[in-house]
Design a protein around this motif. Structure first.
Motif, short mmCIF file in Angstrom:
data_model
loop_
_atom_site.label_atom_id
_atom_site.label_comp_id
_atom_site.label_asym_id
_atom_site.label_seq_id
_atom_site.Cartn_x
_atom_site.Cartn_y
_atom_site.Cartn_z
N SER A 80 1.42 -5.96 -2.62
CA SER A 80 2.84 -6.11 -2.30
C SER A 80 3.36 -7.53 -2.54
O SER A 80 4.49 -7.70 -3.01
CB SER A 80 3.09 -5.70 -0.84
OG SER A 80 2.83 -4.33 -0.68
N LEU A 130 8.05 -3.61 1.40
CA LEU A 130 7.11 -3.19 0.36
C LEU A 130 5.92 -2.45 0.96
O LEU A 130 5.26 -1.68 0.28
CB LEU A 130 6.65 -4.39 -0.45
CG LEU A 130 7.59 -4.79 -1.59
CD1 LEU A 130 7.35 -6.21 -2.03
CD2 LEU A 130 7.41 -3.84 -2.77
N ASP A 131 5.63 -2.73 2.23
CA ASP A 131 4.63 -1.95 2.95
C ASP A 131 5.34 -1.15 4.01
O ASP A 131 6.35 -1.59 4.57
CB ASP A 131 3.61 -2.87 3.65
CG ASP A 131 3.02 -3.88 2.69
OD1 ASP A 131 2.49 -3.44 1.65
OD2 ASP A 131 3.08 -5.08 2.98
N VAL A 132 4.79 0.02 4.31
CA VAL A 132 5.46 0.85 5.32
C VAL A 132 5.37 0.16 6.69
O VAL A 132 6.32 0.22 7.47
CB VAL A 132 4.92 2.29 5.29
CG1 VAL A 132 3.45 2.34 5.64
CG2 VAL A 132 5.74 3.18 6.19
N HIS A 133 4.26 -0.51 6.97
CA HIS A 133 4.24 -1.50 8.07
C HIS A 133 4.27 -2.85 7.36
O HIS A 133 3.23 -3.37 6.97
CB HIS A 133 2.96 -1.40 8.90
CG HIS A 133 2.79 -0.11 9.62
ND1 HIS A 133 1.59 0.28 10.17
CD2 HIS A 133 3.67 0.89 9.89
CE1 HIS A 133 1.74 1.47 10.74
NE2 HIS A 133 2.98 1.86 10.58
N GLU A 183 1.63 -5.99 7.12
CA GLU A 183 0.56 -5.80 8.12
C GLU A 183 -0.76 -6.38 7.61
O GLU A 183 -1.69 -6.59 8.38
CB GLU A 183 0.41 -4.32 8.48
CG GLU A 183 -0.37 -4.09 9.76
CD GLU A 183 -0.41 -2.63 10.21
OE1 GLU A 183 0.61 -2.16 10.74
OE2 GLU A 183 -1.44 -1.97 10.02
N ASN A 223 -2.02 -0.46 0.34
CA ASN A 223 -1.31 -1.73 0.48
C ASN A 223 -2.04 -2.67 1.43
O ASN A 223 -2.10 -3.86 1.20
CB ASN A 223 0.08 -1.54 1.11
CG ASN A 223 0.94 -0.56 0.39
OD1 ASN A 223 0.46 0.24 -0.41
ND2 ASN A 223 2.22 -0.61 0.67
N TYR A 224 -2.51 -2.09 2.54
CA TYR A 224 -3.14 -2.89 3.59
C TYR A 224 -4.13 -1.96 4.29
O TYR A 224 -4.16 -0.75 4.02
CB TYR A 224 -2.10 -3.46 4.57
CG TYR A 224 -1.21 -2.42 5.20
CD1 TYR A 224 -0.03 -2.03 4.58
CD2 TYR A 224 -1.56 -1.81 6.39
CE1 TYR A 224 0.78 -1.05 5.13
CE2 TYR A 224 -0.76 -0.83 6.95
CZ TYR A 224 0.41 -0.46 6.32
OH TYR A 224 1.19 0.52 6.87
N ASP A 241 -3.06 1.51 5.51
CA ASP A 241 -2.36 2.41 4.57
C ASP A 241 -3.35 2.73 3.45
O ASP A 241 -3.58 1.93 2.55
CB ASP A 241 -1.11 1.73 4.01
CG ASP A 241 -0.24 2.71 3.22
OD1 ASP A 241 -0.64 3.88 3.04
OD2 ASP A 241 0.85 2.31 2.76
#
Lengths: 463, 463
Positions: free
Chosen positions: A50, A348-351, A354, B38-39, B42
């Motif tokens: 991201s 860009l991240d849903v959390h 994070e 992403n992280y 996720d």
């Protein structure tokens, strides 16, 4: 793979702002590579890291952006001899430079560029989600780069990126809108595909197909379940039965990688039962009360508490709880049925961010509560224009919580289990929208997705 | 997550056979963990490592099977305090032991068990697809474990697993059949969703939805493209136009993780043009000639060459090539339009055991050809009952090949470009089935998916 020309100015500006924040501190930001599923060549769909997407807008595998303390250069691998046969043509360096507004060089030149800078300064970096790229960057920088472990030398880069990404610029807001746009037909398709006798998987298939058909992807693994009381339930094998509620936490990703995150809960028959409707209205009312609090200057924890208070009011009205609203919240009684946070940052991240732990979600000096029901709150900042957050209260009957004597000790007779038992056709309800903080207050980005009980029923009546 | 009870005996037998092959050499086989998108939280959908799935049938995250030189034990992580709230209940150790036929212990006990064995012997292992698990295993064993890099000490384990997995037992064949079963409706749905004016992505969505609705997943990233001449084309943004052929290389995965791998090519209008039909019949004829050669004792390279010979005959008949069939193949003229191998092993991986390089695909003493058109052949063993292979010839007009003077130098006037030009409405055709070698010959596992031109047209006529 390339960002649209319309985003070039935003990308240039983001890199300028980051350079300004970094001053003479050099930084390396990697894009990552596809994650292998079974073996090297059988891969999950590629998703660039991201931070890299934020700065370059480019879904380039194995790319690295390097700020040498003065300017940015993008280093990309050169195509192999047989790549065109197997993978097709990729844009040339000149085209990438044009679209990103950044000079592009061969990755093979990066070690020399790094070497001359590293002679006098330490290069900051951030771990990527894939360990393979972390290992690459380790080798390039000659120091450990481990996912989930930020080194002291990397903290200024992390802080500068958080400061930038917290408040979305116009290009980011436009991407968030696109993510919301593709999510609306997904939820409508889910409602229409719902009927007794089919698997949860059938509804999931209808919802995901709306993303795939638009050539975008889910921003996260969809939750489509009749067991909404399991918060991150990723199983899809139950058959839908009359009397079930179906909880769908499903959001799409924009072409540029920005997330949408929406939950709706609807009845399998297409009509809420009386008990389902009563609790649905409690959750919806709590959600609206929270959204109403979203404006510049509000502390996000207060948005969270507003949902608890409104939920306490509603549960008292139904007779499930009794007592003083403030005390019920303070003593954790609402948390027994609403055990997670009201929401989180979205981008860009849903959390969002994070990967940097609570560095993004918690303002300096603030830390997570240790209390049940509040320790999962992922965000506690004062809201500012340009921030995007989710608002997602829920009501759940979780046997492991309601049967836990330690968790329910404080409840005493304020929790009326006999009344709660009457609502046995509700296991989990969550209602979630994406909310952009504006100068005037807020804008619900996902407002087009029906959530009033009557509107949901109207969609389902047209099945 | 759990294997069906009916597979228990097969799992026990696989571990016994592997133990027998290993003798007193201890071995550690890891399941892997979900790959972050992403992280950390996720994640892509979890897929356990194939060697682990083969031995335990269990989609357990962070599990490890340990053979101490005498018997197998399965080590699994114990659930965390909040796991049930977020992820739901997981089967207990006793239930896992019952289904897998293997004793189960807490992962926390593994270091001690390893320690007592490592005092006298080196433990063999195999890299998993995710670098994170490789790092875990590195830490457990105290030596490097890098994906794609087999250590000398691990080779006996790799060889023993190859020997086992090469010939599918009844439980594996049953899984391959299930994978084929879910792939049939996917291809039918793809044919029915095809029409001029929609995106490739729309057809892909219809095909994937058939997997998702059955709660299974694609075994690999689907190829659904009007540019079939790009062999692993993973783009889906082109609009389908009248006169296009659509190539769909799409296969499902069985619940136990076994792959299906099927390609069909159909006309966007629902009717092949005369030129499309002529070339389609050439490829189909080559595919049938290849399949006819699949039987115990045949060298797979000869199956590959049979396709080239039949294709040479067909292209000579059309006037695209002229000259002696054997010479055309030997001089690489068919490879100009059929540049990849005829197929590969199929099993828990779509290119089965490709994580071990050519150790699985090439019999000892055999190595890959260096010649264009043959160096991509992924398999060259003598076929044995129980092996499953793909048979997938293709015809492609690849500008980068046909315009390469070095590659076409030998062709001279044996390639009639004027005739080839008449077939400009064909960019890529591939026809692929999955074939099980049986004692009597072979069985096409994917025979239910229409491939005769008339049958494809009949499906599309009912759109």
């Amino acid at each position: 793979m390339l960002p649209p020309s319309s985003e070039r100015a935003a990308l240039v500006r983001r890199r300028e702002l980051l350079a300004h924040a970094l001053g003479r501190t050099p930084a390396l930001v990697a894009s990552s590579r596809p994650r292998p599923r079974n073996y090297a060549a059988d891969q999950f769909p590629f998703r660039a890291a991201s931070h890299f997407l934020y700065l370059f807008g480019l879904a380039a595998q194995d790319g690295l952006g390097f700020y040498d303390g003065q300017s940015w250069t993008l280093y990309l691998p050169e195509p192999g001899a047989d790549d065109a046969l197997w993978d097709g043509a990729v844009p040339g360096f000149a085209e990438v430079a044009e679209r990103t507004g950044c000079p592009v060089r061969s990755r093979a030149e990066l070690p020399a560029a790094l070497g001359s800078v590293q002679a006098t300064r330490t290069v900051a970096t951030l771990p990527t989600p894939d360990a393979e790229t972390c290992q690459d960057v380790e080798a390039l920088l000659g120091r450990p780069v481990r996912y989930g472990k930020l080194q002291a030398v990397d903290e200024p880069l992390a802080d500068a990126l958080v400061a930038l990404r917290l408040r979305h610029d116009d290009a980011a807001v436009s991407q968030l809108r696109k993510a919301a746009e593709v999510t609306t037909p997904s939820h409508l398709a889910g409602m229409r595909a719902t009927r007794p006798g089919v698997l949860e998987a059938v509804v999931r298939a209808a919802m995901e197909a709306e993303f795939v058909a638009r050539d975008v992807r889910p921003a996260y693994q969809p939750i489509v379940t009749v067991h909404g009381e399991v918060l991150h339930n990723l199983k899809y094998h139950h058959e839908l039965r009359e009397g079930d509620l179906l909880l769908a936490d499903v959001g799409g990703e924009s072409p540029g990688g920005f997330a949408c995150d929406v939950t709706r809960t609807w009845p399998v028959t297409g009509r809420f039962s009386t008990t389902q409707r009563e609790l649905y209205e409690v959750v919806l009312s709590a959600q609206k009360a929270s959204i109403a609090k979203v404006r510049p200057g509000t502390r996000y924890r207060d948005v969270h508490l507003a949902a608890h208070q409104e939920m306490a009011r509603g549960l008292v009205a139904l007779g499930i709880l009794r007592g003083d609203v403030e005390e019920l919240v303070a003593d954790g009684l609402t948390a027994l049925m609403f055990p997670h946070g009201i929401g989180h940052l979205l981008g860009l991240d849903v959390h969002d961010m994070e990967d940097l732990g609570d560095r993004a979600g918690y303002a300096p000096g603030r830390t997570r509560s240790k209390e049940f029901g509040h320790r999962y709150l992922r965000l506690d900042r004062d809201l500012e224009p340009g921030m995007a957050v989710t608002i997602e209260p829920g009501f759940y009957r979780v046997p492991a919580i309601l049967g836990d004597a330690r968790l329910t000790a404080k409840a005493g007779d304020r929790l009326n289990r006999a009344v709660l038992e009457r609502y046995s056709d509700v296991r989990g309800i969550r209602i979630e929208d994406d909310v952009l903080v504006t100068a005037e207050g807020n804008e619900v980005l996902t407002a087009a997705i029906p959530k009033e009980a009557a509107d949901v029923e109207a969609v389902m009546a047209r099945r």
